[in-house]
Scaffold this motif. Structure first.
Motif, short mmCIF file in Angstrom:
data_model
loop_
_atom_site.label_atom_id
_atom_site.label_comp_id
_atom_site.label_asym_id
_atom_site.label_seq_id
_atom_site.Cartn_x
_atom_site.Cartn_y
_atom_site.Cartn_z
N PHE A 145 -15.83 -21.72 6.37
CA PHE A 145 -16.57 -22.10 7.58
C PHE A 145 -15.74 -21.92 8.86
O PHE A 145 -16.26 -22.09 9.96
N GLY A 146 -14.45 -21.58 8.67
CA GLY A 146 -13.59 -21.33 9.84
C GLY A 146 -13.59 -22.50 10.79
O GLY A 146 -13.35 -23.63 10.39
N LYS A 147 -13.87 -22.23 12.04
CA LYS A 147 -13.82 -23.29 13.06
C LYS A 147 -15.11 -24.10 13.13
O LYS A 147 -15.20 -25.06 13.89
N ASP A 148 -16.11 -23.67 12.38
CA ASP A 148 -17.42 -24.34 12.46
C ASP A 148 -17.43 -25.58 11.56
O ASP A 148 -18.00 -25.59 10.47
N ARG A 149 -16.80 -26.65 12.05
CA ARG A 149 -16.69 -27.89 11.26
C ARG A 149 -18.07 -28.46 10.92
O ARG A 149 -18.29 -28.99 9.84
N GLU A 150 -18.97 -28.35 11.89
CA GLU A 150 -20.28 -28.98 11.66
C GLU A 150 -21.04 -28.26 10.54
O GLU A 150 -21.73 -28.90 9.75
N ALA A 151 -20.91 -26.93 10.47
CA ALA A 151 -21.61 -26.19 9.40
C ALA A 151 -21.10 -26.65 8.03
O ALA A 151 -21.88 -26.83 7.09
N HIS A 152 -19.79 -26.87 7.93
CA HIS A 152 -19.23 -27.40 6.68
C HIS A 152 -19.79 -28.79 6.41
O HIS A 152 -20.23 -29.09 5.28
N GLU A 153 -19.81 -29.61 7.44
CA GLU A 153 -20.31 -30.98 7.27
C GLU A 153 -21.78 -31.02 6.88
O GLU A 153 -22.21 -31.93 6.16
N ARG A 154 -22.55 -30.05 7.35
CA ARG A 154 -23.97 -30.04 6.97
C ARG A 154 -24.12 -29.83 5.46
O ARG A 154 -24.99 -30.44 4.82
N LYS A 155 -23.26 -29.00 4.88
CA LYS A 155 -23.27 -28.82 3.42
C LYS A 155 -22.81 -30.11 2.71
O LYS A 155 -23.37 -30.51 1.69
N VAL A 156 -21.76 -30.70 3.27
CA VAL A 156 -21.24 -31.95 2.69
C VAL A 156 -22.33 -33.02 2.72
O VAL A 156 -22.61 -33.70 1.73
N ASP A 157 -22.96 -33.15 3.87
CA ASP A 157 -24.01 -34.16 4.05
C ASP A 157 -25.16 -33.93 3.07
O ASP A 157 -25.67 -34.87 2.45
N ALA A 158 -25.55 -32.66 2.91
CA ALA A 158 -26.65 -32.34 1.99
C ALA A 158 -26.29 -32.72 0.55
O ALA A 158 -27.12 -33.26 -0.19
N ALA A 159 -25.04 -32.47 0.17
CA ALA A 159 -24.61 -32.81 -1.20
C ALA A 159 -24.60 -34.32 -1.40
O ALA A 159 -25.02 -34.82 -2.45
N ILE A 160 -24.14 -35.04 -0.39
CA ILE A 160 -24.11 -36.51 -0.50
C ILE A 160 -25.54 -37.04 -0.65
O ILE A 160 -25.83 -37.86 -1.52
N ARG A 161 -26.42 -36.54 0.20
CA ARG A 161 -27.81 -37.02 0.16
C ARG A 161 -28.48 -36.67 -1.17
O ARG A 161 -29.21 -37.48 -1.74
N ALA A 162 -28.20 -35.46 -1.67
CA ALA A 162 -28.80 -35.05 -2.95
C ALA A 162 -28.35 -35.96 -4.09
O ALA A 162 -29.07 -36.14 -5.08
N SER A 163 -27.15 -36.52 -3.96
CA SER A 163 -26.64 -37.40 -5.02
C SER A 163 -27.29 -38.78 -5.00
O SER A 163 -27.15 -39.54 -5.96
N GLY A 164 -27.94 -39.10 -3.89
CA GLY A 164 -28.56 -40.42 -3.76
C GLY A 164 -27.62 -41.49 -3.25
O GLY A 164 -27.99 -42.66 -3.16
N ALA A 165 -26.40 -41.10 -2.90
CA ALA A 165 -25.42 -42.09 -2.42
C ALA A 165 -25.92 -42.76 -1.15
O ALA A 165 -26.51 -42.11 -0.29
N GLN A 166 -25.63 -44.04 -1.06
CA GLN A 166 -26.03 -44.80 0.14
C GLN A 166 -24.84 -45.19 1.01
O GLN A 166 -24.99 -45.59 2.16
N ILE A 167 -23.65 -45.12 0.41
CA ILE A 167 -22.42 -45.42 1.15
C ILE A 167 -21.42 -44.30 0.85
O ILE A 167 -21.37 -43.80 -0.28
N VAL A 168 -20.65 -43.92 1.87
CA VAL A 168 -19.63 -42.88 1.69
C VAL A 168 -18.25 -43.53 1.86
O VAL A 168 -18.01 -44.21 2.87
N CYS A 169 -17.38 -43.30 0.89
CA CYS A 169 -16.01 -43.81 0.96
C CYS A 169 -15.06 -42.64 1.12
O CYS A 169 -14.93 -41.81 0.21
N LEU A 170 -14.43 -42.55 2.29
CA LEU A 170 -13.39 -41.54 2.47
C LEU A 170 -12.12 -42.08 1.81
O LEU A 170 -11.70 -43.20 2.07
N ALA A 171 -11.53 -41.26 0.95
CA ALA A 171 -10.36 -41.71 0.20
C ALA A 171 -9.34 -40.56 0.20
O ALA A 171 -9.26 -39.79 -0.74
N GLY A 172 -8.61 -40.48 1.32
CA GLY A 172 -7.69 -39.36 1.46
C GLY A 172 -8.42 -38.06 1.75
O GLY A 172 -7.99 -36.99 1.33
N TYR A 173 -9.53 -38.16 2.49
CA TYR A 173 -10.30 -36.96 2.88
C TYR A 173 -9.70 -36.46 4.19
O TYR A 173 -9.85 -37.11 5.23
N MET A 174 -8.99 -35.34 4.10
CA MET A 174 -8.15 -34.91 5.22
C MET A 174 -8.88 -33.96 6.18
O MET A 174 -8.44 -32.84 6.41
#
Ligand code: GRF
Length: 194
Positions: free
Chosen positions: A65-94
């Motif tokens: 995704f290069g410099k397009d952080r938001e495009a990467h995050e849109r994929k991340v967000d979609a995966a989180i939502r698809a999992s049904g998660a209601q809370i996100v825990c960052l644990a060494g997410y750099m």
């Protein structure tokens, strides 16, 4: 049977805090279950740990995704939502997050930071604490907001700094507390939200 809140755990590396959350979630009386472990690094050791525990995992590499952080995050967000998660825990997410992901999960995204915030935000916190001559150090769980390592503090654990500490010895003492604090604080937040 307790109703378990589905959570997503985001990692980038070894995933020892994730492991502490896995162990907590395995307890029948713990109020969360892990719906997804997500890494931005496909080679993160923590992914193997999560798979070995039988958890759903996904790697979404940020590099294409290069410099397009938001495009990467849109994929991340979609995966989180698809999992049904209601809370996100960052644990060494750099990754420094953009407002897109921060706003999407406002009040539902936690981070762990290895210092007693607001002291020593950013990287190399154990070195910084020693250089400052701190007598006490520790770790903080906070809600994620747009400022890096800012956001309402949800829990802290303190450790003494010893005269002969190195960043490694001090960091190990803090890490022990991280592994206790994260599951404890997550359970507290879930209790408050339900
Ligand atoms: C921990 O020190 C955490 O506080 C910081 O990154 C480190 C992650 O370690 N945010 P691990 O991957 O959980 O072992």
């Amino acid at each position: 049977m307790i109703q378990k809140t589905p959570i997503a755990v985001l990692i980038s590396g070894r995933g020892s805090n994730m492991r502490a959350l896995i162990e907590a979630c395995e307890r029948p009386d713990y109020p969360a279950r892990i719906a997804l472990v997500l890494s931005n690094r496909p080679d993160a050791v923590g992914l193997e740990v999560a798979r070995a525990a039988g958890l759903q995992t996904i790697a979404i590499d940020h590099k294409p995704f290069g410099k397009d952080r938001e495009a990467h995050e849109r994929k991340v967000d979609a995966a989180i939502r698809a999992s049904g998660a209601q809370i996100v825990c960052l644990a060494g997410y750099m990754r420094v997050l953009t407002p897109f992901l921060v706003n999407s999960w406002e009040g539902r995204m936690l981070n762990i930071h290895p210092s007693l915030l607001p002291a020593f935000p950013g990287l190399h916190t154990h070195e910084a604490a020693l250089a400052a001559g701190a007598k006490e150090h520790g770790c903080t769980i906070h809600f994620v907001t747009s400022g890096v390592d800012e956001g309402p503090i949800l829990g802290q654990a303190r450790v003494p700094v010893h005269a002969d500490d190195t960043p490694d010895t001090l960091g190990a003492r803090v890490l022990d507390q991280e592994h206790r604090l994260y599951p404890e604080t997550l359970a507290k937040i879930i209790g408050q939200q339900s």
